[in-house]
Design an enzyme around this catalytic site. Structure first.
Site, PDB file in Angstrom:
ATOM      1  N   HIS A  19       0.948  -1.214  -0.158  1.00  0.00           N
ATOM      2  CA  HIS A  19       0.029   0.118  -0.119  1.00  0.00           C
ATOM      3  C   HIS A  19       0.831   1.223  -0.123  1.00  0.00           C
ATOM      4  O   HIS A  19       1.977   1.285   0.455  1.00  0.00           O
ATOM      5  CB  HIS A  19      -0.941   0.273   1.191  1.00  0.00           C
ATOM      6  CG  HIS A  19      -1.635  -0.934   1.771  1.00  0.00           C
ATOM      7  ND1 HIS A  19      -1.206  -2.083   2.291  1.00  0.00           N
ATOM      8  CD2 HIS A  19      -3.045  -1.216   1.763  1.00  0.00           C
ATOM      9  CE1 HIS A  19      -2.213  -3.044   2.574  1.00  0.00           C
ATOM     10  NE2 HIS A  19      -3.480  -2.493   2.247  1.00  0.00           N
ATOM     11  N   ASP A  49       2.395   1.994   3.464  1.00  0.00           N
ATOM     12  CA  ASP A  49       3.430   1.150   3.905  1.00  0.00           C
ATOM     13  C   ASP A  49       4.855   1.418   3.430  1.00  0.00           C
ATOM     14  O   ASP A  49       5.867   1.168   4.236  1.00  0.00           O
ATOM     15  CB  ASP A  49       3.358  -0.447   3.320  1.00  0.00           C
ATOM     16  CG  ASP A  49       1.950  -0.945   3.234  1.00  0.00           C
ATOM     17  OD1 ASP A  49       1.387  -0.612   4.205  1.00  0.00           O
ATOM     18  OD2 ASP A  49       1.725  -1.692   2.469  1.00  0.00           O
TER      19      ASP A  49
END
Ligand code: XLS
Ligand code: NI
Ligand code: NI
Length: 433
Positions: free
Chosen positions: A99, A102
């Site tokens: 993502h 992240d």
């Protein structure tokens, strides 16, 4: 090289008899199973969020891990990437998934967050080039930041819809740039906490509009990957619209998107929906929308999405059986949406969690392939439905009620129950696993 995994060797296949903890016992990347290497069947991916971004917190306590890359500076995001790519290499994992949140520090505003993402994407591109690691899928985190607390596309505030759409665009751009093979949408906040404040009709329309825009943008930029929706019934929201495979398929049909979008199916989410993993996979196979899987396991007592590494071979075998029946993965793969427990503090734990899970999947795949090659299970299934292949059976699907009644009378049809043979079939499965 960082020193995070210092002393840990690359995990290699040594066979079931080895005593070496840091070896594969069953995952032999080049071994051919049903005409294809295990590597190409399984298409393993490491999930960036669980291994590198998650801090070990739970609802009752915060961070337990102490990683040298925790913090919000760009240099630390690069250190995290260095360690991540070292882990992909140690595991011989061909893919990873991420993502936006992240991999990059959150900026002060949208433009700064996007600049941070772009810088890391360039950094990833260099590492992917050097190591040959590929991107299975990218996605946008539209659930952690407080701005998304009342939903992303389904938010009552159109400004959040706008922020979400813009974020998805940047994440699709990043995925495209890195040659990602899929783009995933998981709607953790696309649902409600209480019906008392929720306009279901509007929210579903907003969600459909967002999905349509994602599909349109895919064509606009020439993204050749697959758009995947990941169903989950609840958690973090009390209710999530993408409840399970069947619900999502109906939604896609309602909005004419059933040929554009496939499914990313997660073991733990299937369990939360009151299904088995193989049920969700079989449903998706029937609808022709089986795209990819998030491999993990839930704690069967806790009722949470505990994202543990899989360790149940019979369960995994039935999952790969459905995947093989569907023809195997094309752009999809096996993403370990799994994390070590919060007491598993060591670098070794991260490696062994994945290595053991890869072995479990390899055993499951081999068992599933044997089941297919042997054909006994399908033969039993076919025999059970054989009546439907007869002229009489076929005519049942083209007649009407009155004609059928006439036949039942004329032939004095008086059906006799037959055994479903469940125990025999369970015994059969136990021969392979
Ligand atoms: C959470 C989901 C999430 C998706 C990607 O439960 O599994 O990790 O896979 O957003
Ligand atoms: Ni997932
Ligand atoms: Ni999940």
């Amino acid at each position: 090289m960082t020193d995070f995994f210092k002393g840990i060797p690359q995990i290699k296949y040594e066979g079931a008899g080895t005593d070496n903890e840091f070896a594969f016992r069953h995952y032999n990347p080049d071994e051919i199973v049903m005409g294809k290497s295990m590597k190409d069947h399984l298409r393993f991916a490491v999930a960036y969020w669980h291994s590198f971004a998650w801090e070990g917190g739970d609802p009752f306590g915060g961070r337990t891990f102490d990683r040298p890359w925790f913090g919000s500076e760009m240099d630390l995001a690069k250190l995290k990437a260095d360690v991540a790519f070292e882990m992909f290499d140690i595991l011989q994992a061909p893919f990873f998934c991420f993502h936006d949140a992240d991999v990059r520090p959150e900026g002060a505003n949208f433009a700064e967050s996007t600049r941070n993402l772009e810088e890391i994407v360039d950094y990833f591109a260099g590492k992917m080039e050097q190591t040959g690691t590929k991107l299975l899928w990218g996605t946008a985190n539209l659930f952690s930041h407080r701005r998304f607390m009342s939903g992303a596309s389904t938010n009552p505030d159109p400004e959040v819809f706008a922020y979400s759409a813009a974020t998805i665009k940047t994440c699709m751009d990043a995925t495209m740039k890195l040659g990602g093979e899929n783009y995933v949408l998981w709607g953790g906040r696309e649902g409600y906490e209480t019906l008392l404040n929720t306009d279901l009709g509007r929210e579903r329309q907003q969600m459909a509009r967002m999905l349509q825009m994602v599909v349109d943008y895919k064509y606009k930029i020439g993204f050749e990957g697959t758009i995947l929706v990941e169903p989950k019934p609840q958690e973090p929201s009390k209710h999530q619209y993408d409840y399970d495979v069947n619900t999502v398929y109906s939604f896609l049909k309602e909005y004419g998107l059933e040929n554009e979008v496939k499914m990313n199916i997660e073991q733990g989410h299937a369990i939360l929906a009151g299904h088995s993993f193989e049920h969700e996979l079989a449903m998706a196979r029937e609808f022709g929308i089986l795209g990819s899987i998030d491999m993990n396991r839930n704690d069967y007592q806790s009722g949470w999405d505990t994202d543990q590494f899989p360790n149940n071979v019979p369960e995994v075998a039935l999952a790969y059986y459905e995947i093989l029946r569907a023809g195997g993965f094309t752009t999809g793969g096996t993403n370990f949406d799994s994390k070590v427990r919060r007491q598993s503090l060591d670098a070794e734990d991260l490696i062994l969690g994945h290595a053991g899970a890869m072995d479990v999947c390899a055993r499951g795949l081999k068992a599933a392939a044997a089941m297919i090659e042997d054909g006994k299970l399908e033969a039993a299934r076919d025999a059970r439905y054989a009546g439907w292949d007869s002229d009489f059976g076929k005519s049942m699907l083209t007649s009407d009620l009155a004609a059928i009644e006439a036949q039942v009378r004329a032939k004095d049809i008086n059906p006799q129950p037959r055994s479903g043979r469940q125990e025999r079939l369970e015994n059969l499965i136990n021969r392979y696993v």
